[in-house]
Design a protein around this motif. Structure first.
Motif, PDB file in Angstrom:
ATOM      1  N   SER A  47       0.858  -1.182   0.000  1.00 25.17           N
ATOM      2  CA  SER A  47       0.000   0.000   0.000  1.00 25.17           C
ATOM      3  C   SER A  47       0.898   1.237   0.000  1.00 25.17           C
ATOM      4  CB  SER A  47      -0.917   0.017   1.222  1.00 25.17           C
ATOM      5  OG  SER A  47      -1.896  -1.003   1.132  1.00 25.17           O
ATOM      6  N   PHE A  63      -1.349   4.259   8.578  1.00 28.21           N
ATOM      7  CA  PHE A  63      -2.089   3.297   7.765  1.00 28.21           C
ATOM      8  C   PHE A  63      -1.626   1.870   8.046  1.00 28.21           C
ATOM      9  CE2 PHE A  63      -3.156   0.878   3.944  1.00 28.21           C
ATOM     10  CZ  PHE A  63      -4.516   1.157   3.859  1.00 28.21           C
ATOM     11  N   SER A  82      -4.120  -0.987   9.243  1.00 30.02           N
ATOM     12  CA  SER A  82      -4.212  -2.176   8.394  1.00 30.02           C
ATOM     13  C   SER A  82      -3.937  -3.445   9.184  1.00 30.02           C
ATOM     14  CB  SER A  82      -3.214  -2.085   7.235  1.00 30.02           C
ATOM     15  OG  SER A  82      -3.507  -0.992   6.401  1.00 30.02           O
ATOM     16  N   SER A  94     -13.648  -2.875   6.171  1.00 31.03           N
ATOM     17  CA  SER A  94     -12.753  -2.146   5.285  1.00 31.03           C
ATOM     18  C   SER A  94     -12.349  -0.836   5.945  1.00 31.03           C
ATOM     19  CB  SER A  94     -13.456  -1.864   3.952  1.00 31.03           C
ATOM     20  OG  SER A  94     -12.711  -0.947   3.166  1.00 31.03           O
ATOM     21  N   LEU A  95     -11.222  -0.304   5.524  1.00 34.41           N
ATOM     22  CA  LEU A  95     -10.796   1.005   6.007  1.00 34.41           C
ATOM     23  C   LEU A  95     -11.276   2.140   5.111  1.00 34.41           C
ATOM     24  CD1 LEU A  95      -7.126   0.226   7.141  1.00 34.41           C
ATOM     25  CD2 LEU A  95      -9.104   0.689   8.601  1.00 34.41           C
ATOM     26  N   THR A  96     -12.007   1.824   4.071  1.00 32.40           N
ATOM     27  CA  THR A  96     -12.571   2.874   3.229  1.00 32.40           C
ATOM     28  C   THR A  96     -13.481   3.786   4.059  1.00 32.40           C
ATOM     29  OG1 THR A  96     -12.472   1.536   1.220  1.00 32.40           O
ATOM     30  CG2 THR A  96     -14.070   3.333   1.248  1.00 32.40           C
ATOM     31  N   ILE A 101      -3.077   5.158  -1.474  1.00 30.34           N
ATOM     32  CA  ILE A 101      -3.885   5.554  -0.324  1.00 30.34           C
ATOM     33  C   ILE A 101      -3.848   7.069  -0.220  1.00 30.34           C
ATOM     34  CG2 ILE A 101      -4.073   5.467   2.194  1.00 30.34           C
ATOM     35  CD1 ILE A 101      -4.792   2.839   0.811  1.00 30.34           C
ATOM     36  N   ILE A 115      -9.766   7.969   5.263  1.00 31.33           N
ATOM     37  CA  ILE A 115      -9.059   7.195   4.242  1.00 31.33           C
ATOM     38  C   ILE A 115     -10.020   7.052   3.071  1.00 31.33           C
ATOM     39  CG2 ILE A 115      -8.003   4.978   3.690  1.00 31.33           C
ATOM     40  CD1 ILE A 115      -7.497   4.679   6.765  1.00 31.33           C
ATOM     41  N   ASP A 123      -9.658   1.840   0.695  1.00 27.40           N
ATOM     42  CA  ASP A 123      -8.741   0.845   1.243  1.00 27.40           C
ATOM     43  C   ASP A 123      -8.251  -0.068   0.116  1.00 27.40           C
ATOM     44  OD1 ASP A 123      -7.316  -0.753   2.930  1.00 27.40           O
ATOM     45  OD2 ASP A 123      -9.043  -1.603   3.980  1.00 27.40           O
ATOM     46  N   ASN A 140      -8.063  -4.148  -0.308  1.00 27.53           N
ATOM     47  CA  ASN A 140      -7.349  -4.669   0.855  1.00 27.53           C
ATOM     48  C   ASN A 140      -8.201  -5.537   1.762  1.00 27.53           C
ATOM     49  OD1 ASN A 140      -4.766  -3.725   0.325  1.00 27.53           O
ATOM     50  ND2 ASN A 140      -5.118  -1.756   1.313  1.00 27.53           N
ATOM     51  N   ARG A 141      -9.499  -5.243   1.865  1.00 26.95           N
ATOM     52  CA  ARG A 141     -10.329  -6.117   2.705  1.00 26.95           C
ATOM     53  C   ARG A 141     -10.325  -7.539   2.159  1.00 26.95           C
ATOM     54  NH1 ARG A 141     -16.814  -5.900   4.452  1.00 26.95           N
ATOM     55  NH2 ARG A 141     -16.895  -8.141   4.915  1.00 26.95           N
TER      56      ARG A 141
END
Length: 453
Positions: free
Chosen positions: A263, A286, A290, A298-300, A328, A340, A343, A361-362
């Motif tokens: 990332s 991050f 993560s 998710s980090l979105t 990112i 963010i 993600d 990423n998820r």
């Protein structure tokens, strides 16, 4: 934030796209949450190698600085998400020490490094019982340890987080006539500078081989340092050659990684206290997030803790370009705060073997979890312990079935299929194949509102 009308379902930025027209138990992996961090700071104190840090750590005793020291900026950003940071601490050198004929001990700083020279020791005759001595250890003018011993029993002095005492048996009577107060200062502590990239990489490589972690980052180094690319190569080696599914987080530079386990952080933030977090420091943030985000999340659009503004702030077209490049980015919310944006990772050229799912990423975290868990369980419970016959293989298959059911029940994957466990060409070989359908989070809403008369 992204939004507006849509013609096709082809938006890049997460957001709600709305047209108006006329009629026509969470599965948790307890091993997650650990970040391996090499930030390029030499603290001049602490273990030479890995220093294990949590938000509750005594940073003064472990690294020689208080928790709010600016040199810990990357560590503190990582700990906003990580449960543990494994800091690669380059602290080779000499230990500060003190000895003279008036004392029964040789006193050594616990760690090598120049900060050992900041240790002083006050020996004070006890005003209540003049046969005892109060011993105060000061580190950087702050009392960090106090103990009281009898003048006749110097062997009972205790080591602590800062110094150790080595008794000279020929000098056990040196304190018998002690009166008043005496202060001694440790000297001779040195830190060998580590400016050579190859030495830094040796330290990092050694740490990566010996310690378990989820995410590795070289946050804190200059964005254009070659150490970031070298970290990526190490992560690729761990993943592709050793089967350890770890990931890397690095700040943006002109290098194009195009790899699912990397990332790239393009910008940073300004915190509420006006501290500027550049992209290389934000990479630590991050990485921390993560490492610990639940596998079914998710980090979105996740908030950046304690941030008030992105830095530098990117415009809509810049954000779209960054997302297409697999970066990112942190963006500002209209109602305040920073999130963010999406993600994702740096994989942008998709193939039949590496589809768009590997870019999210998820979904990648779910696939990595399955790979790591299967490796761990097989090595722990089956290698050398189970017979490679139909019965033994069916036990292993049943193990995987139950595991996949847990993942489905906790929204980590949607389905699995074609699970086959068979004997290989050689008697000790087990072949396992299966399909997995990972799931992602909602990110893009295409809303059509029909107006009727």
């Amino acid at each position: 934030m992204a939004g507006g009308i849509f013609t096709l379902h082809n938006k890049v930025r997460p957001g709600a796209y709305i047209n108006t027209k006329s009629a026509k138990p969470i599965a948790k992996d307890d091993s997650r949450g650990t970040v391996l961090l090499m930030n390029g700071v030499q603290y001049g104190w602490g273990n030479n190698g890995i220093v294990e840090l949590t938000s509750d750590s005594d940073f003064k005793s472990l690294l020689g600085v208080k928790s709010n020291d600016s040199s810990l900026l990357t560590v503190n950003e990582a700990l906003k998400g990580a449960t543990q940071v494994l800091l690669v601490n380059a602290n080779d050198g000499n230990h500060a020490q003190y000895s003279d004929d008036s004392l029964p001990w040789k006193i050594n700083a616990k760690y090598a490094g120049i900060k050992g020279n900041d240790i002083t020791i006050d020996l004070i005759q006890d005003a209540v019982d003049n046969t005892k001595i109060i011993i105060k250890i000061l580190f950087d003018f702050e009392v960090v340890d106090t103990q009281t011993i009898s003048m006749n029993e110097p062997q009972y002095i205790q080591d602590n987080d800062y110094v150790s005492f080595t008794l000279d048996n020929s000098k056990t009577d040196k304190l018998k006539d002690f009166v008043g107060q005496n202060t001694v200062k440790l000297t001779g502590g040195t830190t060998n500078p580590v400016n050579d990239l190859s030495k830094q990489m040796n330290l990092l490589s050694d740490a990566m081989q010996k310690h378990h972690f989820t995410v590795a980052t070289t946050a804190g180094f200059d964005e254009n340092s070659n150490i970031h690319s070298l970290l990526v190569e190490m992560v690729k080696d761990l993943r592709d050659k050793q089967g350890l599914k770890v990931t890397a987080v690095v700040p943006y530079n002109t290098t194009k990684y195009d790899y699912e386990a990397v990332s790239v952080v393009e910008n940073g933030v300004i915190l509420q206290d006006d501290t500027i977090i550049t992209s290389t420091v934000a990479a630590a943030y991050f990485a921390g997030k993560s490492s610990s985000v639940p596998l079914n999340q998710s980090l979105t659009y996740a908030d950046y803790d304690n941030a008030k503004q992105s830095y530098p702030a990117l415009g809509n077209e810049e954000i779209i370009r960054s997302l297409k490049n697999g970066h990112i980015v942190f963006t500002d919310r209209q109602q305040g705060g920073v999130v963010i944006e999406q993600d994702i990772n740096s994989l942008v050229n998709f193939t039949d073997e590496k589809s768009y799912q590997f870019h999210k990423n998820r979904e990648l975290r779910a696939l990595d979890e399955i790979a790591n868990n299967t490796k761990m369980v097989f090595e722990r419970d089956y290698i050398g312990k189970s017979t490679n016959n139909a019965g033994g293989r069916n036990v292993f298959k049943g193990d995987r079935v139950e595991y996949f059911k847990q993942l489905i029940g906790n929204n980590v994957i949607d389905n699995y299929g074609d699970l086959d466990v068979s004997k290989g060409e050689e008697d000790d070989q087990v072949i396992i194949n299966y399909s997995i359908t990972p799931v992602d989070s909602m990110e893009k809403l295409y809303n059509t509102i029909t107006v009727t008369r």
